[in-house]
Write a protein that holds these residues in place. Structure first.
Motif, mmCIF file in Angstrom:
data_model
loop_
_atom_site.group_PDB
_atom_site.id
_atom_site.type_symbol
_atom_site.label_atom_id
_atom_site.label_comp_id
_atom_site.label_asym_id
_atom_site.label_seq_id
_atom_site.Cartn_x
_atom_site.Cartn_y
_atom_site.Cartn_z
ATOM 1 N N SER A 194 -19.055 43.299 48.460
ATOM 2 C CA SER A 194 -18.344 43.866 47.313
ATOM 3 C C SER A 194 -16.947 43.261 47.134
ATOM 4 N N GLU A 195 -16.212 43.122 48.240
ATOM 5 C CA GLU A 195 -14.856 42.572 48.156
ATOM 6 C C GLU A 195 -14.898 41.112 47.707
ATOM 7 N N PHE A 196 -15.893 40.361 48.156
ATOM 8 C CA PHE A 196 -16.058 38.960 47.750
ATOM 9 C C PHE A 196 -16.219 38.853 46.236
ATOM 10 N N TRP A 197 -17.089 39.682 45.663
ATOM 11 C CA TRP A 197 -17.301 39.618 44.218
ATOM 12 C C TRP A 197 -16.090 40.126 43.444
ATOM 13 N N ASP A 201 -14.370 38.160 40.506
ATOM 14 C CA ASP A 201 -14.261 38.808 39.189
ATOM 15 C C ASP A 201 -12.847 38.667 38.638
ATOM 16 N N GLU A 202 -11.855 38.843 39.509
ATOM 17 C CA GLU A 202 -10.459 38.721 39.058
ATOM 18 C C GLU A 202 -10.164 37.296 38.607
ATOM 19 N N ILE A 203 -10.648 36.315 39.364
ATOM 20 C CA ILE A 203 -10.443 34.916 38.983
ATOM 21 C C ILE A 203 -11.134 34.617 37.656
ATOM 22 N N ASP A 204 -12.370 35.087 37.505
ATOM 23 C CA ASP A 204 -13.129 34.821 36.272
ATOM 24 C C ASP A 204 -12.483 35.470 35.055
ATOM 25 N N GLU A 205 -11.883 36.632 35.241
ATOM 26 C CA GLU A 205 -11.305 37.364 34.109
ATOM 27 C C GLU A 205 -9.906 36.875 33.741
ATOM 28 N N GLN A 206 -9.126 36.400 34.709
ATOM 29 C CA GLN A 206 -7.713 36.128 34.451
ATOM 30 C C GLN A 206 -7.354 34.644 34.442
ATOM 31 N N LEU A 210 -13.353 26.253 35.068
ATOM 32 C CA LEU A 210 -14.009 25.067 34.512
ATOM 33 C C LEU A 210 -15.392 24.852 35.106
ATOM 34 N N GLU A 211 -15.542 25.176 36.370
ATOM 35 C CA GLU A 211 -16.838 25.059 37.054
ATOM 36 C C GLU A 211 -16.981 26.212 38.044
ATOM 37 N N PRO A 212 -18.202 26.714 38.209
ATOM 38 C CA PRO A 212 -19.411 26.430 37.437
ATOM 39 C C PRO A 212 -19.332 27.041 36.042
ATOM 40 N N GLU A 213 -20.079 26.452 35.111
ATOM 41 C CA GLU A 213 -20.019 26.906 33.723
ATOM 42 C C GLU A 213 -20.528 28.338 33.591
ATOM 43 N N LYS A 214 -21.637 28.625 34.276
ATOM 44 C CA LYS A 214 -22.194 29.982 34.272
ATOM 45 C C LYS A 214 -22.433 30.393 35.721
ATOM 46 N N PRO A 215 -21.397 30.887 36.391
ATOM 47 C CA PRO A 215 -21.538 31.199 37.818
ATOM 48 C C PRO A 215 -22.540 32.322 38.061
ATOM 49 N N SER A 275 -4.021 40.091 46.457
ATOM 50 C CA SER A 275 -5.212 39.460 45.891
ATOM 51 C C SER A 275 -5.147 37.949 46.084
ATOM 52 N N VAL A 276 -6.299 37.320 46.093
ATOM 53 C CA VAL A 276 -6.365 35.859 46.258
ATOM 54 C C VAL A 276 -5.649 35.166 45.107
ATOM 55 N N LEU A 277 -5.839 35.659 43.897
ATOM 56 C CA LEU A 277 -5.208 35.031 42.732
ATOM 57 C C LEU A 277 -3.689 35.107 42.823
ATOM 58 N N GLN A 278 -3.154 36.276 43.192
ATOM 59 C CA GLN A 278 -1.703 36.412 43.319
ATOM 60 C C GLN A 278 -1.178 35.520 44.439
ATOM 61 N N ASN A 279 -1.901 35.420 45.542
ATOM 62 C CA ASN A 279 -1.493 34.541 46.635
ATOM 63 C C ASN A 279 -1.429 33.089 46.184
#
Length: 368
Positions: A194-197, A201-206, A210-215, A275-279
């Protein structure tokens, strides 16, 4: 009168004293086929002739070359008929509608198990009741699916399981296991991720991915746009998603080098509680372009050779290092271009040549 007794088949009888003509039936998958085989006086199978009923003739359409080959190479009549039975069995099994049915207990048990689990969990079941696809929802509301391929001796024989996960699916099976047990274990598998997704999800939304096109849910890599022809490829560890991921910066060296220096200098600042994105923002000292601030077309620059953005599944990842040029290319396109130039040269797996746009030096790895 002599005869040949075949396994799972009635007798094939010699019709003459010379034992050169045999007649009888071959039984394959509970179907009987009439055959007659004529041998030459020397009993050599190479010159034998096979006569059969029209049903068998139609069934062997497309297999004639195999039958002729077996006649040429079989040592005796018994060996040929055994091989003929094998060919007929393959031909019968390849016919549409020739599936073997399980005993009634198999179907009644399967239906009982589905009623206990709930028919709303069933996404798909094939006509033979062999392949099922069940859905499950994790605590975050994400939808998941598991495919189950049942064996003929179910439940004594363990089914095959598959699911769209970034790690191997772990399902324990005993002869007492049921579909409800499988569904429960599958939920444990997805909850552990759950934490992995959530990280992805945060990366995909914010950000602009570019890749993958449809993860899919099994994809643990994201290539994130940083700027025009500059991106970072991150590989998230499904077991430890909050830890520093593997990072690879892509783009022209004069742009990538300062970012790489910041990544190396600030790596110690990585905080697993954030979060990974903030880091990544803190470590690289940047703000990622997002769907709210930028159009994706700003980063979808076409290859300077084939003039398309996607080449099959690849996007341009080779960039001219000259700051005044910065033209992107697909690796395959640039490799083919440089390989065709008389002035280019190769050292090990690197090809050296000139940029098609500005004629400045450019290199590319060989396409494998």
């Amino acid at each position: 009168m002599s005869c040949l007794q075949m396994r799972e088949s009635p007798m094939i009888i010699a019709l003459n004293k010379e034992k050169t003509v045999y007649d009888g039936f071959i039984t394959v998958l509970e179907k009987d086929f009439r055959i007659r085989i004529s041998l030459p006086p020397d009993h050599q199978m190479k010159q034998a002739k096979l006569h059969c009923c029209w049903q068998m003739k139609r069934l062997l359409h497309g297999y004639q070359h195999i039958v002729k080959q077996r006649l040429q190479h079989s040592t005796n009549l018994m060996a040929f008929i055994l091989e003929l039975r094998t060919v007929l069995e393959v031909a019968l099994k390849s016919q549409p509608g020739c599936q073997s049915f399980s005993p009634p207990q198999y179907y009644s048990q399967l239906i009982t198990e589905m009623e206990i689990l709930g028919w709303d969990k069933l996404l798909f079941i094939d006509a033979e009741f062999r392949t099922l696809k069940m859905k499950a929802e994790d605590s975050a509301g994400r939808q998941h699916a598991i495919t189950i391929k049942l064996k003929s001796k179910y439940p004594a024989e363990a089914p095959e399981f598959s699911a769209d996960l970034p790690v191997p699916l772990v399902i324990s099976w005993t002869s007492q296991s049921t579909l409800a047990v499988v569904h429960s274990q599958f939920l444990i598998n997805v909850e552990a991720l759950s934490e992995f997704w959530s990280v992805l999800d945060e990366i995909d939304e914010q950000t602009w991915v570019l890749e993958p096109e449809k993860p899919t849910k099994a994809d643990s890599m994201r290539r994130i746009a940083i700027g025009n022809n500059v991106s970072i490829k991150v590989q998230i560890d499904p077991r430890h998603p909050k830890m520093l991921p593997e990072c690879c910066l892509l783009g022209a060296e004069h742009v990538v080098t300062p970012l790489r220096n910041k990544l190396n200098a600030n790596m110690h600042l990585w905080n697993p509680d954030c979060s990974v994105l903030q880091n990544m923002k803190d470590v690289l000292e940047i703000e990622f372009p997002s769907p709210t601030t930028h159009e994706k077309s700003s980063f979808s620059v076409e290859c300077g050779i084939c003039y398309s953005y996607r080449l099959e599944s690849d996007i341009p990842d080779q960039v001219c290092n000259d700051p005044r040029c910065g033209q992107p290319f697909h690796q395959a396109c640039l490799y083919e271009w440089l390989r065709g130039l008389p002035t280019s040269r190769q050292s090990f797996n690197i090809v050296f040549g000139e940029c098609p746009y500005c004629s400045k030096p450019i290199t590319v790895k060989m396409v494998t």
